[in-house]
Scaffold this active site. Structure first.
Site, short mmCIF file in Angstrom:
data_model
loop_
_atom_site.label_atom_id
_atom_site.label_comp_id
_atom_site.label_asym_id
_atom_site.label_seq_id
_atom_site.Cartn_x
_atom_site.Cartn_y
_atom_site.Cartn_z
N LYS A 138 0.85 -1.19 0.00
CA LYS A 138 0.00 0.00 0.00
C LYS A 138 0.88 1.24 0.00
CE LYS A 138 -4.33 -1.27 0.18
NZ LYS A 138 -5.30 -0.79 -0.80
N ASP A 167 -0.11 -0.35 -4.70
CA ASP A 167 -1.48 0.15 -4.80
C ASP A 167 -1.56 1.53 -4.16
OD1 ASP A 167 -4.14 0.63 -5.05
OD2 ASP A 167 -4.82 -1.15 -3.97
N GLU A 193 -1.17 -0.06 -9.10
CA GLU A 193 -2.62 -0.02 -9.12
C GLU A 193 -3.10 1.41 -8.85
OE1 GLU A 193 -3.93 -3.63 -7.11
OE2 GLU A 193 -5.70 -2.55 -6.46
N ASP A 228 -8.35 0.09 -10.76
CA ASP A 228 -9.20 -0.52 -9.72
C ASP A 228 -10.38 0.42 -9.45
OD1 ASP A 228 -10.33 -1.78 -7.60
OD2 ASP A 228 -8.61 -1.69 -6.28
N LYS A 252 -13.37 -6.65 -9.14
CA LYS A 252 -14.01 -7.07 -7.89
C LYS A 252 -15.36 -7.66 -8.28
CE LYS A 252 -12.09 -3.70 -4.58
NZ LYS A 252 -10.85 -3.36 -5.29
MG MG Z 1 -6.77 -1.30 -5.22
#
Ligand code: MG
Length: 342
Positions: A138, A167, A193, A228, A252
């Site tokens: 992250k 991400d 991402e 995303d 997702k």
């Molecule tokens: Mg993501």
């Protein structure tokens, strides 16, 4: 065909609150549905809503369920509005036959999540020891320059042949994204991402500028970019496919009302897809993971390293491990989850 319909609103405390770019999360809200067809076959689905991604809220899903009543026919289920993507997906899952799941893989790798900032460095060794080879770090949480200074240490801590995903959850502006992309070019970074993101609430013109920025970054740098937050619906997938997006799509499944249709489009376009969790229970996980195992494109490590997630472990999907096996997916028991909501 007509079905008996039941639903249960849920609000499940998380084991440990989850910190995301969209705020702190202490409980997961959604709606579970159950359909029984005329032959007595029972199916389950989960509307695991993510309103800040653009889905309906749990209240909206619940109200729509109330309006459906106790008996629904196929025509009624087929005519639910597009503004209820999670509920539509849940009802489609509840109607799907138990038999038609041909997994193409015996097991799929899972990406291990690394915490933001310096704690990532100490988090790597135990995950390597456990067998993980794909890691997701992250970023975009602290100062971009401080995080960037850690990148080489993170890369150095990874065993040879590992892959690192970054991400940013859309946190960077163009200049910050470019500094990262420049630095990533020579490093084992599988993709970045969502480096930048303009939420749809800022209007169409702003969103178009945001899309252009992402396309520009993808064209200028060798490290692939994955979308995303930018792809919250079938319409978004369609838009990016239409624009010839050269990077990856983080899908997702819980957010898509017509999951088979969306995956068919992506597969036909030979898109690179990473399947990812929306922090759902075992019911939503079952549908999402089945889709990942049936995907005909190149398999990539799953973004499903999220369980154990719930304070009550009966709601969890397969616990974090370097691989999820088709057998683990087959064993997910939707009825047990439904009963646990009592
Ligand atoms: Mg993501």
């Amino acid at each position: 065909m007509s079905h008996q319909f039941q639903f249960r609103r849920y609000r499940l405390p998380l084991r440990v609150p989850v910190r995301t770019a969209h705020g702190r999360w202490a409980e997961r809200e959604g709606v579970m549905v159950r359909l029984t067809d005329a032959h007595g076959a029972v199916g389950y689905g989960e509307a695991a809503v993510l309103p800040w991604f653009g889905t309906e809220t749990a209240d909206e899903a619940e109200n729509a369920c109330r309006e459906l009543g106790r008996k629904v026919d196929d025509a009624r289920l087929d005519s639910l509005p597009a503004g209820l993507p999670c509920l539509r997906g849940a009802l489609a899952a509840a109607r799907a036959s138990e038999q038609d799941w041909p997994p193409r893989h015996e097991s799929l790798g899972v990406a291990a999540l690394l915490p933001a900032g310096r704690p990532a460095l100490t988090a790597i060794a135990p995950r390597v020891e456990a067998g993980f080879r794909v890691f997701k770090w992250k970023v975009g949480v602290g100062e971009p320059a401080d995080e960037l200074a850690l990148l080489d240490d993170v890369c150095a801590a990874l065993p040879a042949g590992s892959k690192l995903r970054l991400d940013a959850n859309g946190a960077w502006d163009r200049r910050q994204a470019e500094r990262w992309l420049e630095r990533c070019a020579e490093r084992p970074v599988e993709f970045i991402e969502q480096p930048c993101w303009v939420p749809r609430t800022q209007g169409e013109a702003a969103q178009r500028r945001g899309d252009d920025m992402l396309r520009g970054l993808a064209g200028d740098w060798p490290t692939p970019i994955a979308l995303d937050e930018s792809i919250a619906s079938e319409a978004d997938i369609e838009r990016w496919l239409g624009a010839g997006w050269p990077g990856l799509f983080v899908v997702k499944p819980s957010l898509l009302g017509d999951l088979p249709g969306a995956l068919q489009r992506l597969e036909t376009a030979r898109a690179a897809v990473v399947f990812s969790s929306a922090l759902e229970t075992g019911v939503g996980a079952r549908r999402a993971l089945r889709a990942a195992f049936a995907w005909g494109g190149e398999p990539r490590a799953l973004g499903f390293g999220v369980w154990p997630l719930f304070a009550d472990s009966r709601f969890d999907g397969p616990h974090l491990a370097p691989f999820i096996r088709a057998e683990d997916v087959r064993r997910l028991d939707a009825e047990a989850v439904w009963n646990a909501l009592n």
